[in-house]
Design a protein around this motif. Structure first.
Motif, PDB file in Angstrom:
ATOM      1  N   ALA A 174       0.815  -1.218   0.000  1.00 16.33           N
ATOM      2  CA  ALA A 174       0.000   0.000   0.000  1.00 16.33           C
ATOM      3  C   ALA A 174       0.850   1.269   0.000  1.00 16.33           C
ATOM      4  O   ALA A 174       0.398   2.317  -0.450  1.00 16.33           O
ATOM      5  CB  ALA A 174      -0.935   0.007   1.200  1.00 16.33           C
ATOM      6  N   LYS A 175       2.092   1.198   0.489  1.00 19.94           N
ATOM      7  CA  LYS A 175       2.956   2.373   0.563  1.00 19.94           C
ATOM      8  C   LYS A 175       3.963   2.434  -0.587  1.00 19.94           C
ATOM      9  O   LYS A 175       4.973   3.129  -0.489  1.00 19.94           O
ATOM     10  CB  LYS A 175       3.697   2.389   1.899  1.00 19.94           C
ATOM     11  CG  LYS A 175       2.784   2.474   3.112  1.00 19.94           C
ATOM     12  CD  LYS A 175       3.588   2.475   4.409  1.00 19.94           C
ATOM     13  CE  LYS A 175       2.687   2.544   5.623  1.00 19.94           C
ATOM     14  NZ  LYS A 175       3.471   2.504   6.893  1.00 19.94           N
ATOM     15  N   PHE A 176       3.681   1.727  -1.662  1.00 18.42           N
ATOM     16  CA  PHE A 176       4.645   1.625  -2.764  1.00 18.42           C
ATOM     17  C   PHE A 176       5.154   2.981  -3.238  1.00 18.42           C
ATOM     18  O   PHE A 176       6.347   3.162  -3.470  1.00 18.42           O
ATOM     19  CB  PHE A 176       3.999   0.867  -3.923  1.00 18.42           C
ATOM     20  CG  PHE A 176       4.862   0.813  -5.163  1.00 18.42           C
ATOM     21  CD1 PHE A 176       6.013   0.037  -5.192  1.00 18.42           C
ATOM     22  CD2 PHE A 176       4.512   1.542  -6.295  1.00 18.42           C
ATOM     23  CE1 PHE A 176       6.808  -0.012  -6.317  1.00 18.42           C
ATOM     24  CE2 PHE A 176       5.303   1.491  -7.442  1.00 18.42           C
ATOM     25  CZ  PHE A 176       6.457   0.711  -7.455  1.00 18.42           C
ATOM     26  N   CYS A 177       4.268   3.933  -3.395  1.00 10.86           N
ATOM     27  CA  CYS A 177       4.657   5.239  -3.936  1.00 10.86           C
ATOM     28  C   CYS A 177       5.336   6.143  -2.911  1.00 10.86           C
ATOM     29  O   CYS A 177       5.923   7.164  -3.285  1.00 10.86           O
ATOM     30  CB  CYS A 177       3.434   5.958  -4.513  1.00 10.86           C
ATOM     31  SG  CYS A 177       2.922   5.331  -6.139  1.00 10.86           S
ATOM     32  N   SER A 178       5.273   5.790  -1.640  1.00 16.52           N
ATOM     33  CA  SER A 178       5.812   6.694  -0.620  1.00 16.52           C
ATOM     34  C   SER A 178       7.091   6.191   0.042  1.00 16.52           C
ATOM     35  O   SER A 178       7.826   6.981   0.636  1.00 16.52           O
ATOM     36  CB  SER A 178       4.751   6.946   0.466  1.00 16.52           C
ATOM     37  OG  SER A 178       4.343   5.737   1.082  1.00 16.52           O
ATOM     38  N   HIS A 179       7.381   4.889  -0.034  1.00 16.40           N
ATOM     39  CA  HIS A 179       8.608   4.398   0.606  1.00 16.40           C
ATOM     40  C   HIS A 179       9.765   4.391  -0.395  1.00 16.40           C
ATOM     41  O   HIS A 179       9.581   4.634  -1.587  1.00 16.40           O
ATOM     42  CB  HIS A 179       8.400   3.011   1.220  1.00 16.40           C
ATOM     43  CG  HIS A 179       8.096   1.920   0.232  1.00 16.40           C
ATOM     44  ND1 HIS A 179       8.948   1.552  -0.795  1.00 16.40           N
ATOM     45  CD2 HIS A 179       7.015   1.098   0.117  1.00 16.40           C
ATOM     46  CE1 HIS A 179       8.436   0.566  -1.477  1.00 16.40           C
ATOM     47  NE2 HIS A 179       7.251   0.279  -0.957  1.00 16.40           N
TER      48      HIS A 179
END
Length: 241
Positions: free
Chosen positions: A87-92
């Motif tokens: 779910a955090k692919f774009c932010s991590h």
């Protein structure tokens, strides 16, 4: 004179003792440079084969794959992958510390572990450059390649490679080949339900059916379908646009 003569053998002995260390340092530097070049090449060239595919071939199975650029893959597929796997692919930046910590706690508690803490970036590094299975050595290499692809590829390319090399069924690799196998059409037009079903297969592609799923696979696919709607509404796939 005697003192000088006696110092020469000791000097030569020290030189010989440093040779293995020098060789090891050169070998490590060489492997680092090789890995950087390898990753840089795959920034532009589709990976032709993987160790996982080789395992299928050695087992007597045929390999089905059909590369499709991310720009042509239906956005529903990337959203379903983010919803189901990361779910955090774009932010991590390659690692989800919270997910890794949660996975470690579940492992420590024992029982059946359904999901681990690997991000899509980590899975892409493993699927593209390494072999399946665990072990600290393999996990260390996975971390190194994850750092490299995050730095050299960027999110768009990571997702593109992931959706083309991830196993989506027995001997089937990539969302496009999976869509053709399960739904009889390519991945350029996939409904949210179809994308979610393929995403539900990803954790255990050799055991979970993509067509008419039952039990946990069906429930997990439905959960991914709901989460994919959140991904779309909240722009959690913005790094791919």
């Amino acid at each position: 004179m005697a003192t000088r003569a006696s110092s020469r053998p000791r000097s030569r002995s020290r030189t010989r003792s440093f040779r293995p260390i020098r060789f090891l340092i050169k070998a490590v530097i060489g492997l680092i440079l090789f890995s950087v070049v390898w990753v840089a090449v795959y920034r532009f060239v589709p990976p032709p084969f993987t160790f996982t595919m080789l395992g299928d071939v050695l087992s007597g199975r045929s390999v089905e794959k059909d590369w499709m650029p991310l720009s042509r893959i239906d956005p529903n597929m990337a959203r379903a992958a983010i919803a189901g796997e990361d779910a955090k692919f774009c932010s991590h930046h390659g690692f989800d510390v919270d997910a890794i910590g949660a996975a470690m706690m579940r492992n420590a508690a024992g029982g059946h572990i359904i999901r681990g803490g690997s991000t899509i970036s980590q899975q892409t590094a493993k699927n593209t450059f390494l072999w399946q299975g665990g072990g600290y050595f393999r996990k260390g290499l996975e971390a190194w390649f994850t750092l490299l692809i995050e730095a050299i590829w960027g999110k768009h390319r990571i997702m593109e490679v992931y959706l083309n090399v991830a196993e989506t069924g027995i001997g089937t690799y990539g969302a496009n080949a999976g869509s053709q196998r399960y739904f009889r059409h390519d991945a350029s037009h996939m409904s949210p339900v179809e994308a979610s079903r393929i995403a539900a297969v990803l954790p255990l592609p050799k055991k979970r059916p993509g067509v008419a799923p039952t039990g946990y696979t069906r429930r997990y696919g439905n959960a991914i379908l709901r989460r994919a709607g959140v991904v779309r509404r909240e722009g959690m796939d913005s790094c791919l646009r």
